[in-house]
Design a protein around this motif. Structure first.
Motif, PDB file in Angstrom:
ATOM      1  N   CYS A 156     -19.257   1.845  43.262  1.00 39.58           N
ATOM      2  CA  CYS A 156     -18.012   1.800  42.474  1.00 39.58           C
ATOM      3  C   CYS A 156     -17.676   3.125  41.822  1.00 39.58           C
ATOM      4  CB  CYS A 156     -18.107   0.709  41.408  1.00 39.58           C
ATOM      5  SG  CYS A 156     -19.392   1.002  40.160  1.00 39.58           S
ATOM      6  N   LEU A 157     -18.586   4.131  41.909  1.00 41.98           N
ATOM      7  CA  LEU A 157     -18.366   5.488  41.392  1.00 41.98           C
ATOM      8  C   LEU A 157     -18.226   5.535  39.873  1.00 41.98           C
ATOM      9  CD1 LEU A 157     -15.868   6.849  44.084  1.00 41.98           C
ATOM     10  CD2 LEU A 157     -18.368   6.840  44.114  1.00 41.98           C
ATOM     11  N   LYS A 158     -18.683   4.507  39.167  1.00 39.55           N
ATOM     12  CA  LYS A 158     -18.665   4.528  37.710  1.00 39.55           C
ATOM     13  C   LYS A 158     -19.977   5.117  37.190  1.00 39.55           C
ATOM     14  CE  LYS A 158     -15.642   0.480  37.267  1.00 39.55           C
ATOM     15  NZ  LYS A 158     -15.526  -0.920  36.746  1.00 39.55           N
ATOM     16  N   GLN A 159     -19.943   5.601  35.935  1.00 41.78           N
ATOM     17  CA  GLN A 159     -21.105   6.230  35.328  1.00 41.78           C
ATOM     18  C   GLN A 159     -21.964   5.193  34.597  1.00 41.78           C
ATOM     19  OE1 GLN A 159     -21.994   9.556  35.307  1.00 41.78           O
ATOM     20  NE2 GLN A 159     -20.298  10.175  36.635  1.00 41.78           N
ATOM     21  N   PHE A 160     -23.281   5.268  34.811  1.00 48.07           N
ATOM     22  CA  PHE A 160     -24.233   4.384  34.152  1.00 48.07           C
ATOM     23  C   PHE A 160     -25.488   5.172  33.814  1.00 48.07           C
ATOM     24  CE2 PHE A 160     -21.639   1.570  36.738  1.00 48.07           C
ATOM     25  CZ  PHE A 160     -21.383   0.513  35.878  1.00 48.07           C
ATOM     26  N   PRO A 161     -26.221   4.774  32.762  1.00 47.93           N
ATOM     27  CA  PRO A 161     -27.530   5.385  32.514  1.00 47.93           C
ATOM     28  C   PRO A 161     -28.462   5.117  33.693  1.00 47.93           C
ATOM     29  CG  PRO A 161     -26.797   4.140  30.599  1.00 47.93           C
ATOM     30  CD  PRO A 161     -25.849   3.810  31.708  1.00 47.93           C
ATOM     31  N   ARG A 162     -29.301   6.084  33.990  1.00 44.11           N
ATOM     32  CA  ARG A 162     -30.191   5.936  35.140  1.00 44.11           C
ATOM     33  C   ARG A 162     -31.123   4.739  34.997  1.00 44.11           C
ATOM     34  NH1 ARG A 162     -30.982  10.314  38.633  1.00 44.11           N
ATOM     35  NH2 ARG A 162     -29.403  11.908  38.328  1.00 44.11           N
ATOM     36  N   SER A 163     -31.469   4.378  33.771  1.00 42.34           N
ATOM     37  CA  SER A 163     -32.372   3.257  33.562  1.00 42.34           C
ATOM     38  C   SER A 163     -31.756   1.921  33.971  1.00 42.34           C
ATOM     39  CB  SER A 163     -32.798   3.189  32.096  1.00 42.34           C
ATOM     40  OG  SER A 163     -31.653   3.091  31.260  1.00 42.34           O
ATOM     41  N   LEU A 165     -29.104   1.748  36.285  1.00 38.88           N
ATOM     42  CA  LEU A 165     -28.345   1.889  37.540  1.00 38.88           C
ATOM     43  C   LEU A 165     -28.871   0.962  38.632  1.00 38.88           C
ATOM     44  CD1 LEU A 165     -26.143   3.408  39.136  1.00 38.88           C
ATOM     45  CD2 LEU A 165     -27.919   5.033  39.815  1.00 38.88           C
ATOM     46  N   GLU A 166     -30.193   0.860  38.757  1.00 37.35           N
ATOM     47  CA  GLU A 166     -30.757   0.030  39.833  1.00 37.35           C
ATOM     48  C   GLU A 166     -30.336  -1.424  39.684  1.00 37.35           C
ATOM     49  OE1 GLU A 166     -35.115  -0.974  41.858  1.00 37.35           O
ATOM     50  OE2 GLU A 166     -34.963   0.380  40.135  1.00 37.35           O
ATOM     51  N   ARG A 167     -30.416  -1.955  38.462  1.00 36.07           N
ATOM     52  CA  ARG A 167     -30.004  -3.349  38.244  1.00 36.07           C
ATOM     53  C   ARG A 167     -28.517  -3.523  38.503  1.00 36.07           C
ATOM     54  NH1 ARG A 167     -28.088  -5.847  33.691  1.00 36.07           N
ATOM     55  NH2 ARG A 167     -28.554  -4.000  32.449  1.00 36.07           N
ATOM     56  N   HIS A 168     -27.716  -2.539  38.106  1.00 36.96           N
ATOM     57  CA  HIS A 168     -26.276  -2.633  38.348  1.00 36.96           C
ATOM     58  C   HIS A 168     -25.975  -2.665  39.841  1.00 36.96           C
ATOM     59  CE1 HIS A 168     -21.989  -1.622  38.320  1.00 36.96           C
ATOM     60  NE2 HIS A 168     -22.283  -0.630  39.142  1.00 36.96           N
ATOM     61  N   GLN A 169     -26.629  -1.779  40.614  1.00 37.48           N
ATOM     62  CA  GLN A 169     -26.333  -1.702  42.050  1.00 37.48           C
ATOM     63  C   GLN A 169     -26.859  -2.910  42.805  1.00 37.48           C
ATOM     64  OE1 GLN A 169     -25.995   3.073  42.993  1.00 37.48           O
ATOM     65  NE2 GLN A 169     -27.952   2.100  43.304  1.00 37.48           N
ATOM     66  N   LYS A 170     -27.904  -3.556  42.306  1.00 35.57           N
ATOM     67  CA  LYS A 170     -28.461  -4.705  43.017  1.00 35.57           C
ATOM     68  C   LYS A 170     -27.800  -6.025  42.623  1.00 35.57           C
ATOM     69  CE  LYS A 170     -33.117  -3.049  44.088  1.00 35.57           C
ATOM     70  NZ  LYS A 170     -34.572  -3.292  43.882  1.00 35.57           N
ATOM     71  N   ARG A 176     -20.873  -3.417  45.689  1.00 38.25           N
ATOM     72  CA  ARG A 176     -22.126  -3.204  46.413  1.00 38.25           C
ATOM     73  C   ARG A 176     -22.052  -3.861  47.787  1.00 38.25           C
ATOM     74  NH1 ARG A 176     -23.154  -7.449  42.809  1.00 38.25           N
ATOM     75  NH2 ARG A 176     -24.238  -9.278  43.687  1.00 38.25           N
ATOM     76  N   VAL A 177     -22.748  -3.256  48.744  1.00 38.37           N
ATOM     77  CA  VAL A 177     -22.735  -3.756  50.120  1.00 38.37           C
ATOM     78  C   VAL A 177     -23.600  -5.008  50.198  1.00 38.37           C
ATOM     79  CG1 VAL A 177     -23.309  -3.246  52.510  1.00 38.37           C
ATOM     80  CG2 VAL A 177     -22.371  -1.451  51.045  1.00 38.37           C
TER      81      VAL A 177
END
Length: 376
Positions: A156-163, A165-170, A176-177
């Motif tokens: 989605c090209l939005k900004q998130f803290p790296r901590s 990001l994984e939960r957001h993308q999954k 997400r695909v």
């Protein structure tokens, strides 16, 4: 005197004369100049008379940085916190040399593995100080700082803290695909998550006939059959009368060739009342394995005892109780005798080169060996 006074007064106040006009203009200019000088003197006087800054005084509140400069600050932090080898921000553990230079876990392990292959002391790429698992330590502060830096979601090209990001993308990202829930019966669709309900409501695979699904189910059965064959083989071996296992430790050695090669060997150990030795080599003893990105380990089992009759055995290597290397179990078979007391080199079934580097970076390789003697 009276005439002189009148002349001076006339010059000063007589209206309409050119000399009077000139005098008024000059006086005005002089007044402005004096006022300007007075203002400058007053300003300078204020500066000079102001108190000197106290070094012990607490710092003043920081001015809020505009958004444009905030992005530059993040870029500067990236350059400060990045790995000195790959120049990327670490994704997991962060190690530092004795001088404080940072290395991500993957590069740190790779440097140690390369030094083992070259028979050299591993050094920091920046300051050339010695590095090892004993000399280097993790930098938890940098790990936490990196986890809070913003990064962009690949979907989605939005900004998130790296901590997070994984939960957001999954789990959370609507772009997400994802795959159709009917993939198991052959649907090849892949797309963004927010389009999944619309696709599944129109997917044609649930309406396929049994005949059309037989081919897909046959492929699934074949894959399941291979997995079950391995499990059944292991359970069958556990039914054998003679079963032995031991912890083995591979130690690094060098060949006596002009260009030495790295190999591993265990001390002699006893299993099933026989004496054995394990040997291992990297990339099947190619000349310069340190120049290869792909790395593998292969091993052979050697019977050191003398036997009266052939000894038919099955054996496999698994990870030790305190290691985190991932090894997929593979069962090998060999008939040992006094003439054929060595197996061929067989691959150690590790998942990829990263796992191989973990083993090479360690001081010793600790695994667990199982031997099953086949009863005739």
């Amino acid at each position: 005197m009276s005439s002189l006074e009148e002349r001076d007064v006339g010059v000063a106040v007589a209206p309409g004369s050119s000399s009077a006009g000139l005098g008024v203009g000059a006086v005005g200019a002089a007044v402005e100049a004096v006022a300007g000088v007075a203002a400058m003197q007053e300003d300078v006087g204020i500066r000079r008379e102001g108190p000197e800054p106290d070094p012990d005084e607490p710092p003043k509140k920081r001015v809020k940085i505009p958004e444009g400069e905030s992005g530059k600050l993040e870029e500067r932090l990236y350059s400060v916190l990045c790995c000195t080898v790959c120049l990327d921000l670490p994704k997991a553990s962060v190690y530092q040399c004795t001088n404080g230079h940072l290395m991500c876990a993957g590069c740190f392990i790779h440097l140690l593995a390369d030094s083992r292959l070259k028979e050299e002391q591993a050094t920091c790429p920046n300051c050339r100080c010695e590095i090892s698992k004993n000399l280097c330590c993790r930098n938890l502060a940098v790990e936490k700082a990196v986890s809070e830096l913003p990064t962009e979601c690949t979907f989605c090209l939005k900004q998130f803290p790296r901590s997070s990001l994984e939960r957001h993308q999954k789990e959370e990202c609507q772009d997400r695909v994802t795959q159709c829930k009917y993939k198991r019966i052959g649907c090849p669709w892949q797309g963004p998550f927010h389009e999944l309900p619309a696709h599944e409501s129109e997917c044609s695979h649930p309406t396929k006939t049994g005949t059309e699904l037989m081919g897909i189910l046959g492929e699934m059965d074949q894959s399941h059959r291979r997995d079950m064959q391995l499990y059944n083989s292991i359970f069958s071996l556990l039914c054998y009368e003679k079963i032995g296992f031991t912890e083995v430790q591979f130690r690094p050695y060098r060949t006596d060739d002009f260009i030495t090669r790295l190999y591993y060997e265990t001390p002699r150990f006893t299993v099933l009342n026989q004496t054995w030795v394990l040997k291992a080599r990297v990339n099947d003893s190619e000349r310069n394995p340190n120049l290869s990105c792909k790395r593998t380990l292969s091993f052979q089992l050697i019977l050191k005892s003398k036997v009266n009759s052939a000894l038919e055995c099955s054996f496999l290597l698994l990870k030790g109780p305190y290691d985190d290397v991932r090894i997929k179990p593979v069962i090998y078979h060999h008939s040992f005798s006094n003439d054929t007391n060595e197996t061929d080199y067989v691959p150690l079934p590790i998942s990829d080169s990263v796992e191989c580097n973990k083993l090479l970076a360690a001081k010793n390789i600790n695994l667990r060996l199982f031997i099953f003697q086949v009863q005739k």
